[in-house]
Design a protein around this motif. Structure first.
Motif, PDB file in Angstrom:
ATOM      1  N   ARG A  99      64.352  93.747 -38.491  1.00 17.39           N
ATOM      2  CA  ARG A  99      65.108  94.883 -37.959  1.00 17.39           C
ATOM      3  C   ARG A  99      65.916  95.542 -39.072  1.00 17.39           C
ATOM      4  NH1 ARG A  99      68.180  92.447 -34.699  1.00 17.39           N
ATOM      5  NH2 ARG A  99      70.219  92.693 -35.705  1.00 17.39           N
ATOM      6  N   ASN A 100      65.766  96.831 -39.193  1.00 16.82           N
ATOM      7  CA  ASN A 100      66.562  97.594 -40.159  1.00 16.82           C
ATOM      8  C   ASN A 100      68.017  97.569 -39.696  1.00 16.82           C
ATOM      9  OD1 ASN A 100      67.945  99.868 -41.426  1.00 16.82           O
ATOM     10  ND2 ASN A 100      65.921 100.505 -42.144  1.00 16.82           N
ATOM     11  N   ALA A 101      68.920  97.078 -40.543  1.00 20.58           N
ATOM     12  CA  ALA A 101      70.322  96.907 -40.154  1.00 20.58           C
ATOM     13  C   ALA A 101      71.020  98.231 -39.865  1.00 20.58           C
ATOM     14  CB  ALA A 101      71.073  96.154 -41.249  1.00 20.58           C
ATOM     15  N   ARG A 102      70.557  99.321 -40.455  1.00 26.71           N
ATOM     16  CA  ARG A 102      71.203 100.624 -40.251  1.00 26.71           C
ATOM     17  C   ARG A 102      70.624 101.379 -39.064  1.00 26.71           C
ATOM     18  NH1 ARG A 102      72.024 103.156 -46.373  1.00 26.71           N
ATOM     19  NH2 ARG A 102      73.354 101.451 -47.162  1.00 26.71           N
ATOM     20  N   SER A 103      69.289 101.448 -38.994  1.00 29.53           N
ATOM     21  CA  SER A 103      68.654 102.246 -37.935  1.00 29.53           C
ATOM     22  C   SER A 103      68.282 101.429 -36.705  1.00 29.53           C
ATOM     23  CB  SER A 103      67.397 102.920 -38.485  1.00 29.53           C
ATOM     24  OG  SER A 103      66.415 101.938 -38.803  1.00 29.53           O
ATOM     25  N   ALA A 104      68.294 100.107 -36.832  1.00 36.03           N
ATOM     26  CA  ALA A 104      67.894  99.186 -35.761  1.00 36.03           C
ATOM     27  C   ALA A 104      66.382  99.253 -35.478  1.00 36.03           C
ATOM     28  CB  ALA A 104      68.682  99.445 -34.485  1.00 36.03           C
TER      29      ALA A 104
ATOM     30  N   LEU B 245      60.495  96.664 -37.997  1.00 36.06           N
ATOM     31  CA  LEU B 245      59.390  96.901 -38.925  1.00 36.06           C
ATOM     32  C   LEU B 245      58.561  95.636 -39.113  1.00 36.06           C
ATOM     33  CD1 LEU B 245      61.568  98.664 -41.653  1.00 36.06           C
ATOM     34  CD2 LEU B 245      60.145  99.810 -39.935  1.00 36.06           C
ATOM     35  N   ARG B 246      57.300  95.828 -39.446  1.00 38.04           N
ATOM     36  CA  ARG B 246      56.439  94.693 -39.808  1.00 38.04           C
ATOM     37  C   ARG B 246      56.465  94.572 -41.322  1.00 38.04           C
ATOM     38  NH1 ARG B 246      51.330  94.969 -39.130  1.00 38.04           N
ATOM     39  NH2 ARG B 246      50.926  92.781 -38.631  1.00 38.04           N
ATOM     40  N   CYS B 247      56.915  93.411 -41.798  1.00 32.67           N
ATOM     41  CA  CYS B 247      57.098  93.229 -43.239  1.00 32.67           C
ATOM     42  C   CYS B 247      56.441  91.937 -43.722  1.00 32.67           C
ATOM     43  CB  CYS B 247      58.592  93.190 -43.582  1.00 32.67           C
ATOM     44  SG  CYS B 247      59.505  94.669 -43.081  1.00 32.67           S
TER      45      CYS B 247
END
Length: 254
Positions: free
Chosen positions: A231-236, A239-241
């Motif tokens: 989870r992107n901490a800023r945009s929530a 993503l698949r990483c």
């Protein structure tokens, strides 16, 4: 009355032929003796030698150089053949079964005409010096030099990748319990867990050659090389990483 006489005549003829040995009966009938009709012999040990020679050549062609034993699983019989030029063709099944039975086909031609086909069955056992567990190796445990040793073991399959040196394990850990005495193969090992659920990570993205880094949170446990959700901490945004190490993940390109 006629039927009864016919039955008696047939019975009498049968009794006449039964009184002679098979070869003599054939001569009386006019067909020649067994030895006259089939004078050429292919001994069982000759057929066995042909089959084993082909088997060994096939193993060599497939790159199998390890110590092995080859045993005839079912006894072959001598083959009697008629007069003519004999040619034997031998071939194996596509799959060679390690530790199991593999059929070898032998075709015998007389003057270029197929006369008979024989199938010989062989048990193949292959051995090699393999890395073996000294005791049970638990899942996710670090494997140390004292936990393994090299000893000769039977190879179960030609397709499996067996380890022969402790250094080949590297930093990997057992993916399942490896029992004592088991030869270790590549698929028994996996990279260790480097991320847990909730672990902070740096998300790395590449767009048109420009690298972008941002903070993220792992939503799954992760191993190096594996794909997890982050989870992107800023945009929530989730993503698949792909996991790069214990601190960094890389966004998969669409």
């Amino acid at each position: 009355m006629l039927c009864r006489l016919s039955a008696v005549l047939v019975f009498a003829l049968l009794m006449v032929f039964a009184a002679f040995p098979p070869g003599i009966a054939g001569a009386v009938y006019g067909g020649g003796t067994q030895e006259e009709l089939y004078p050429q012999k292919l001994p069982a040990d000759y057929l066995d030698a042909l089959a084993q020679e082909k088997f060994e050549a096939e193993l060599s062609e497939r790159g199998e150089t390890r110590r092995h034993t080859l045993r005839l699983a079912k006894t072959l019989q001598e083959m009697s053949c008629p007069v003519g030029r004999l040619i034997c063709e031998v071939d194996l099944a596509k799959e060679i079964r390690y530790g199991g039975v593999t059929p070898v086909n032998i075709r015998v031609y007389v003057d270029d005409v197929l006369y008979r086909k024989v199938v010989a069955y062989y048990e193949l056992h292959v051995y090699d010096a393999l890395l073996t567990a000294v005791h049970d190796l638990p899942v996710e445990s670090t494997v140390k030099p004292a936990d393994v040793r090299v000893q000769e073991q039977e190879v179960e399959s030609g397709a499996k990748t067996y380890l022969t040196d402790w250094k080949q394990i590297g930093d990997r850990v057992p993916a399942r319990i490896i029992r004592a005495g088991t030869a270790i193969t590549e698929n028994m090992l996996q990279n260790p867990l480097v991320l847990d659920v909730g672990s902070p990570v740096t998300i790395i993205s590449n767009y048109n050659g420009v690298e972008i880094r941002t903070e993220g949170i792992a939503m799954q446990r992760g191993r190096v090389g594996k794909v997890i959700r982050v989870r992107n901490a800023r945009s929530a945004k989730v993503l698949r990483c792909r996991v790069l190490d214990a601190a960094n993940v890389e966004v998969l390109q669409k």
